[in-house]
Write an enzyme that holds these catalytic residues in place. Structure first.
Site, PDB file in Angstrom:
ATOM      1  N   ILE A   1       0.868  -1.175   0.000  1.00  0.00           N
ATOM      2  CA  ILE A   1       0.000   0.000   0.000  1.00  0.00           C
ATOM      3  C   ILE A   1       0.906   1.226   0.000  1.00  0.00           C
ATOM      4  O   ILE A   1       2.063   1.159   0.407  1.00  0.00           O
ATOM      5  CB  ILE A   1      -0.984   0.023   1.199  1.00  0.00           C
ATOM      6  CG1 ILE A   1      -0.256  -0.087   2.532  1.00  0.00           C
ATOM      7  CG2 ILE A   1      -1.996  -1.099   1.073  1.00  0.00           C
ATOM      8  CD1 ILE A   1      -1.195  -0.052   3.733  1.00  0.00           C
ATOM      9  N   ASP A   2       0.388   2.328  -0.501  1.00  0.00           N
ATOM     10  CA  ASP A   2       1.206   3.524  -0.674  1.00  0.00           C
ATOM     11  C   ASP A   2       1.810   3.997   0.646  1.00  0.00           C
ATOM     12  O   ASP A   2       1.256   3.770   1.723  1.00  0.00           O
ATOM     13  CB  ASP A   2       0.359   4.658  -1.259  1.00  0.00           C
ATOM     14  CG  ASP A   2      -0.149   4.355  -2.658  1.00  0.00           C
ATOM     15  OD1 ASP A   2       0.475   3.536  -3.349  1.00  0.00           O
ATOM     16  OD2 ASP A   2      -1.187   4.932  -3.039  1.00  0.00           O
ATOM     17  N   LYS A   3       2.921   4.691   0.520  1.00  0.00           N
ATOM     18  CA  LYS A   3       3.613   5.231   1.686  1.00  0.00           C
ATOM     19  C   LYS A   3       2.660   5.989   2.606  1.00  0.00           C
ATOM     20  O   LYS A   3       2.646   5.778   3.820  1.00  0.00           O
ATOM     21  CB  LYS A   3       4.739   6.171   1.222  1.00  0.00           C
ATOM     22  CG  LYS A   3       5.382   6.970   2.343  1.00  0.00           C
ATOM     23  CD  LYS A   3       6.375   7.987   1.789  1.00  0.00           C
ATOM     24  CE  LYS A   3       6.934   8.862   2.908  1.00  0.00           C
ATOM     25  NZ  LYS A   3       7.864   9.896   2.381  1.00  0.00           N
TER      26      LYS A   3
END
Length: 317
Positions: free
Chosen positions: A143-145
Site C-alpha cells: 500500500i502507498d507510503k
C-alpha cells in the site's frame, strides 16, 4: 560463500500437455510460483529430456521429466532496523501489520532504508520468504507510503506462493475507508476502468485504454453528514497502483489531502492546513483471506488512525 542449491524433479501431467513450460511446471510444483519458475528457466536452472531449457514459452509434453535447480534466496542487502510495528497477527508462516502512514513498504530509489522491509527483517530475524527477491523479501502486496492500514507479509515460501495466488485470483477481501471531496449523489457504485502509467506523467497512474483491468466497488458509509465531503468504503476487486485514488477522482470525488490526484476545495483547505494533514485520506480498514497453510479463514479490522478521525470530526456539520 557459495549459495546452496535445492533440486526438484517434476513430471508433466497429462492435463498439462502442450502448456507453456512455466505454467506446466508451476502446476507440478505448487511450492514455486510461476514467476519464480519463469525466472529459473530464463537463468538456465531447468533441464529437460533434451538438455538445458531457457524458453519459458516452450511447449511441455505430457510425461516429460524436468529437473529444476533452485538456489537459496540471496541474502537481502537491506539492514534490519528496529522500527516500531503494530502487529495484528503473527504465526510461523505469515504476519499481518497495521501500517502507519509515512512508512514506505520496500526499499527503492530515494528510500533505501527506514522501510517496512527493514522493520520486518529486524522483527522476523531471517524468517521472511525469499521469493520476493533481495529488495522486498516477504512482500506479497503493498500500500502507498502515505496510506495507512492492514497488510500481510509472508515468512515462508509456501505461504508466499499461497498468498500470491489468492491476490492473483482476486479472492482477497480488501476494503478501504476514504474521505472524499463532495457528496456523491448515489449511495454507491462500481468503477470498472483500466489503469496504466499516465502517458503525460510517468509518475502518475491514469485510466488508459489497454491498461490493466481495475475494478473498485464503492459505497457511502452511514455517518454524520460532512461539510462538502463524505466517508466512503471502497472494496477492491483488483489491486492496482493508486487504484482507489484514481477511480474516485475519475467520478468527481478525489480523496481529501491527495497531493497527486486531489483538487482541494476552498472550504477544505483551511481544515487540512489547521490539522497539518498532508496525505491522502485513505486507510486499509479490512483484510480477509484464507490462511495459505492451514486453510483457516482470517479477517482483520482496523479503525481509522487518529489523524483521519480528527479530519473526519472536523468536517462534521
Amino acid at each position: 560463500m557459495d549459495r546452496g542449491v535445492s533440486t526438484y524433479q517434476a513430471r508433466i501431467g497429462d492435463a498439462a500437455d502442450g502448456w507453456r513450460l512455466d505454467r506446466a511446471l508451476a502446476e507440478a510444483l505448487p511450492t514455486l510460483s510461476r514467476e519464480r519458475i519463469k525466472a529459473l528457466i530464463s537463468t538456465g536452472n531447468v533441464t529437460g529430456p533434451d538438455g538445458l531449457v531457457r524458453d519459458p514459452k516452450k511447449k511441455a509434453p505430457a510425461g516429460a521429466v524436468f529437473s529444476i535447480a533452485v538456489p537459496e534466496p540471496e541474502a537481502a542487502h537491506n539492514e534490519p532496523q528496529a522500527i516500531a510495528l503494530n502487529i495484528v497477527f503473527e504465526d510461523e508462516h505469515l504476519i499481518v501489520i497495521d501500517k502507519q502512514a509515512g512508512l514506505v513498504v520496500h526499499p527503492a530509489a530515494g528510500n533505501l532504508d527506514g522501510t517496512l522491509v527493514n522493520a520486518l527483517l529486524h522483527h522476523c530475524r531471517g524468517s521472511l520468504s525469499g521469493i520476493g527477491g533481495v529488495a522486498r523479501p516477504g512482500i506479497v502486496h503493498r500500500i502507498d507510503k502515505d496510506t495507512s492500514g492492514l497488510m500481510v507479509a509472508a515468512k515462508t515460501d509456501p505461504a508466499h506462493v499461497g498468498l500470491a495466488r489468492q491476490f492473483k485470483a482476486h479472492s482477497i477481501d480488501r476494503r478501504y475507508r476514504a474521505i472524499v471531496s463532495g457528496r456523491p449523489k448515489m449511495s454507491g457504485g462500481t468503477v470498472d476502468a483500466p489503469l496504466a502509467r499516465s502517458p503525460q506523467n510517468r509518475k502518475k497512474m491514469a485510466i488508459v485504454s489497454g491498461g490493466k483491468r481495475a475494478v473498485t466497488h464503492w459505497s457511502v458509509r452511514e455517518a454524520p453528514q460532512l461539510r462538502e465531503a463524505a466517508l466512503v468504503e471502497c472494496r477492491l476487486e483488483t489491486g492496482r497502483t493508486h487504484q482507489v485514488r484514481v477511480h474516485m477522482a475519475s467520478i468527481g470525488h478525489p480523496l481529501l489531502g491527495d497531493p497527486v490526484y486531489g483538487r482541494t476545495k476552498k472550504e477544505h483547505r483551511e481544515v487540512l492546513e489547521t490539522l497539518n494533514f498532508h496525505r491522502q485520506a485513505l486507510h486499509a480498514a479490512h483484510l480477509g483471506f484464507i490462511h495459505p497453510i492451514n486453510s483457516h479463514a482470517l479477517a482483520f479490522e482496523s479503525e481509522m488512525p487518529s489523524d483521519m478521525q480528527e479530519l473526519f470530526d472536523s468536517l462534521v456539520v
